[in-house]
Design a protein around this motif. Structure first.
Motif, mmCIF file in Angstrom:
data_model
loop_
_atom_site.group_PDB
_atom_site.id
_atom_site.type_symbol
_atom_site.label_atom_id
_atom_site.label_comp_id
_atom_site.label_asym_id
_atom_site.label_seq_id
_atom_site.Cartn_x
_atom_site.Cartn_y
_atom_site.Cartn_z
ATOM 1 N N LEU A 126 82.583 -5.761 131.077
ATOM 2 C CA LEU A 126 83.728 -5.611 130.170
ATOM 3 C C LEU A 126 83.898 -4.135 129.815
ATOM 4 O O LEU A 126 82.917 -3.404 129.676
ATOM 5 C CB LEU A 126 83.501 -6.439 128.906
ATOM 6 C CG LEU A 126 84.594 -6.414 127.830
ATOM 7 C CD1 LEU A 126 84.761 -7.791 127.197
ATOM 8 C CD2 LEU A 126 84.292 -5.372 126.742
ATOM 9 N N ALA A 127 85.148 -3.718 129.669
ATOM 10 C CA ALA A 127 85.450 -2.342 129.250
ATOM 11 C C ALA A 127 86.559 -2.367 128.211
ATOM 12 O O ALA A 127 87.451 -3.226 128.246
ATOM 13 C CB ALA A 127 85.860 -1.486 130.442
ATOM 14 N N ILE A 128 86.507 -1.410 127.292
ATOM 15 C CA ILE A 128 87.503 -1.294 126.225
ATOM 16 C C ILE A 128 88.516 -0.235 126.635
ATOM 17 O O ILE A 128 88.147 0.901 126.948
ATOM 18 C CB ILE A 128 86.827 -0.896 124.899
ATOM 19 C CG1 ILE A 128 85.762 -1.931 124.509
ATOM 20 C CG2 ILE A 128 87.859 -0.745 123.789
ATOM 21 C CD1 ILE A 128 84.853 -1.469 123.371
ATOM 22 N N VAL A 129 89.808 -0.603 126.634
ATOM 23 C CA VAL A 129 90.871 0.322 127.032
ATOM 24 C C VAL A 129 92.011 0.243 126.021
ATOM 25 O O VAL A 129 92.207 -0.782 125.369
ATOM 26 C CB VAL A 129 91.398 0.019 128.452
ATOM 27 C CG1 VAL A 129 90.354 0.341 129.505
ATOM 28 C CG2 VAL A 129 91.842 -1.431 128.577
ATOM 29 N N TYR A 150 91.502 -5.012 125.052
ATOM 30 C CA TYR A 150 92.540 -4.055 124.689
ATOM 31 C C TYR A 150 92.446 -3.640 123.223
ATOM 32 O O TYR A 150 92.479 -4.479 122.329
ATOM 33 C CB TYR A 150 93.922 -4.635 124.990
ATOM 34 C CG TYR A 150 94.173 -4.808 126.460
ATOM 35 C CD1 TYR A 150 94.387 -3.697 127.281
ATOM 36 C CD2 TYR A 150 94.163 -6.074 127.055
ATOM 37 C CE1 TYR A 150 94.602 -3.847 128.633
ATOM 38 C CE2 TYR A 150 94.387 -6.232 128.414
ATOM 39 C CZ TYR A 150 94.604 -5.107 129.201
ATOM 40 O OH TYR A 150 94.815 -5.259 130.545
ATOM 41 N N LEU A 151 92.338 -2.349 123.015
ATOM 42 C CA LEU A 151 92.279 -1.756 121.687
ATOM 43 C C LEU A 151 93.690 -1.318 121.307
ATOM 44 O O LEU A 151 94.239 -0.396 121.909
ATOM 45 C CB LEU A 151 91.333 -0.552 121.700
ATOM 46 C CG LEU A 151 91.113 0.213 120.397
ATOM 47 C CD1 LEU A 151 90.556 -0.700 119.316
ATOM 48 C CD2 LEU A 151 90.168 1.394 120.638
ATOM 49 N N ASP A 162 91.681 2.039 115.816
ATOM 50 C CA ASP A 162 90.782 1.661 114.731
ATOM 51 C C ASP A 162 89.452 1.219 115.331
ATOM 52 O O ASP A 162 89.297 0.079 115.773
ATOM 53 C CB ASP A 162 91.408 0.531 113.914
ATOM 54 C CG ASP A 162 90.568 0.133 112.710
ATOM 55 O OD1 ASP A 162 89.495 0.744 112.515
ATOM 56 O OD2 ASP A 162 90.970 -0.801 111.990
ATOM 57 N N LEU A 163 88.497 2.123 115.366
ATOM 58 C CA LEU A 163 87.205 1.814 115.968
ATOM 59 C C LEU A 163 86.484 0.705 115.205
ATOM 60 O O LEU A 163 85.727 -0.074 115.796
ATOM 61 C CB LEU A 163 86.337 3.074 116.015
ATOM 62 C CG LEU A 163 86.867 4.234 116.863
ATOM 63 C CD1 LEU A 163 85.933 5.434 116.757
ATOM 64 C CD2 LEU A 163 87.028 3.822 118.321
ATOM 65 N N PRO A 167 85.152 -5.808 117.493
ATOM 66 C CA PRO A 167 84.090 -6.734 117.093
ATOM 67 C C PRO A 167 82.734 -6.349 117.699
ATOM 68 O O PRO A 167 82.660 -5.758 118.780
ATOM 69 C CB PRO A 167 84.567 -8.088 117.648
ATOM 70 C CG PRO A 167 86.041 -7.926 117.852
ATOM 71 C CD PRO A 167 86.241 -6.488 118.220
ATOM 72 N N GLU A 168 81.669 -6.680 116.989
ATOM 73 C CA GLU A 168 80.328 -6.365 117.478
ATOM 74 C C GLU A 168 80.056 -7.000 118.830
ATOM 75 O O GLU A 168 79.400 -6.394 119.687
ATOM 76 C CB GLU A 168 79.275 -6.830 116.459
ATOM 77 C CG GLU A 168 79.205 -5.974 115.212
ATOM 78 C CD GLU A 168 77.979 -6.267 114.363
ATOM 79 O OE1 GLU A 168 77.188 -7.166 114.756
ATOM 80 O OE2 GLU A 168 77.793 -5.601 113.331
#
Length: 406
Positions: A126-129, A150-151, A162-163, A167-168
């Protein structure tokens, strides 16, 4: 026996996940508008409309005549290129990177962005983009079999991510988080405090930071974009992409570099050693000269920034006169514009607005949904025409928004 009832498809399913087809659609709209007699003012694609300096072109020409430059250049990049890139990072950002292990030459930053996930992730990771974000961010994940999270970038927060909203369980699963300051399509700014917080979170959860800094030399109003590697300890958890396309008008040359965490840089280097043989040596030599020119320039010389700042001012003022108030970004070559007030209803998607604007006026922009769901209701306007064309585009847009009944 072959199955006679169905025809095999020679197109991979994942191509449908690579990104929006809107760029191809806009190209078709431009053809349709031209056939209808419209004169096209293309403010859609972020491709610089000027070339590099005469000196850079002269060096490129001279190097291209040398017969010994026609061997395979090697994936890593020449030592001269890597050393000069490291020297520029020190000069520009005060950052120390090892040219031998922490710099990798690229065929433009998109080359690295499109391949990094395949080099550092396994299928199912998984990656945050960001959303909205440059299409290759999510497209590269689809190719690599990596799941995107998606952020959102939203206007009420000034489009700053908003970092604390992540979620953890997402931090626990993520292999990397990709961010872009100043961004495309939105010129979001980040200060050192933001990067310090990001580095702290990334270290806590063991998540690689991937920072796309393609617009490092396009800051306006006294703002100069900063590097994530300026944050203390970032070299242990971050990599950063740099591009010569926007900074030095070398888009067609296809040259950039990745700097930062040794293992991640090495993984991409190893991956690329199996798929290409590196950047043409004359292009690398020309890029070295571009960096030296930038380092030798006076503090008053802002390179390409002054051109795009002036264009930004001209277009924003002209649009305001035409009845459309658009915020002036502090960086990049784009305006991120919420649809005019009369068009902010369900019947007018950003795609419909962009299409009808082009067909009616010949002015091409990109609808915001091309960059993700959070881009709906906006359009991206590229500052890639001379001032006279920008003023004319604003006049046409004014007539459109004043004459079309939503």
């Amino acid at each position: 026996m072959p199955n006679q009832t169905s025809k095999r498809s020679w197109r991979a399913d994942k191509l449908s996940q690579i990104g929006s087809s809107i760029f191809a659609e806009v190209s078709e709209w431009k053809q349709e508008a031209a056939q209808a007699g419209r004169h096209i003012i293309d403010l859609s694609i972020g491709s610089p409309d000027r070339g590099p300096s005469d000196d850079i072109r002269e060096i490129l020409s001279q190097e291209a005549l040398k017969e010994d430059n026609y061997t395979y250049p090697g994936t890593r990049g020449t030592m001269e290129f890597r050393e000069q890139s490291a020297a520029w990072m020190k000069h520009r950002f005060g950052v120390n990177v090892d040219p031998d292990t922490e710099i990798l030459a690229l065929m433009g930053s998109q080359d690295g962005l499109s391949h990094l996930a395949q080099a550092i992730c396994n299928p199912g990771d998984l990656a945050i983009v960001p959303n909205p974000g440059y299409p290759i961010y999510a497209g590269a994940l689809a190719i690599a079999g990596v799941t995107p999270w998606y952020l959102p970038l939203r206007e009420e927060r000034g489009f700053v991510p908003d970092l604390d909203s992540i979620p953890e369980e997402i931090w626990m699963k993520a292999t990397f988080i990709l961010l872009n300051f100043p961004g495309n399509p939105i010129a979001v700014q980040a200060d050192l405090a933001f990067f310090e917080k990001l580095v702290g979170l990334a270290k806590k959860w063991d998540v690689l930071i991937v920072h796309d800094l393609a617009y490092s030399e396009m800051g306006f109003d006294g703002y100069r974009p900063i590097s994530v590697l300026q944050a203390p300890g970032a070299i242990d958890i971050a990599v950063e992409f740099h591009s010569f396309s926007k900074s030095f008008n070398m888009a067609g040359c296809r040259i950039g570099f990745l700097a930062g965490h040794e293992e991640a840089v090495g993984a991409l280097r190893e991956y690329k050693s199996n798929i290409d043989f590196g950047v043409f040596k004359p292009v690398q030599t020309a890029a070295v000269h571009a960096l030296r020119q930038a380092m030798a320039a006076s503090r008053e010389d802002r390179g390409v920034a002054s051109l795009y700042e002036q264009r930004r001012d001209v277009l924003a003022a002209s649009l305001a006169e035409a009845g459309w108030d658009v915020p002036k970004p502090k960086a990049t070559m784009f305006l991120w514009a919420r649809l005019p007030e009369a068009f902010r209803e369900e019947a007018w998607s950003s795609r419909r607005f962009a299409r009808e604007l082009l067909l009616n006026t010949g002015v091409a922009v990109i609808p915001g949904d091309a960059f993700g769901s959070e881009g709906e209701g906006y359009v991206r306007i590229a500052l890639v025409q001379e001032e006279e064309a920008l003023r004319e585009a604003a006049v046409r847009i004014g007539k459109f928004i004043g004459g079309v009944s939503p």
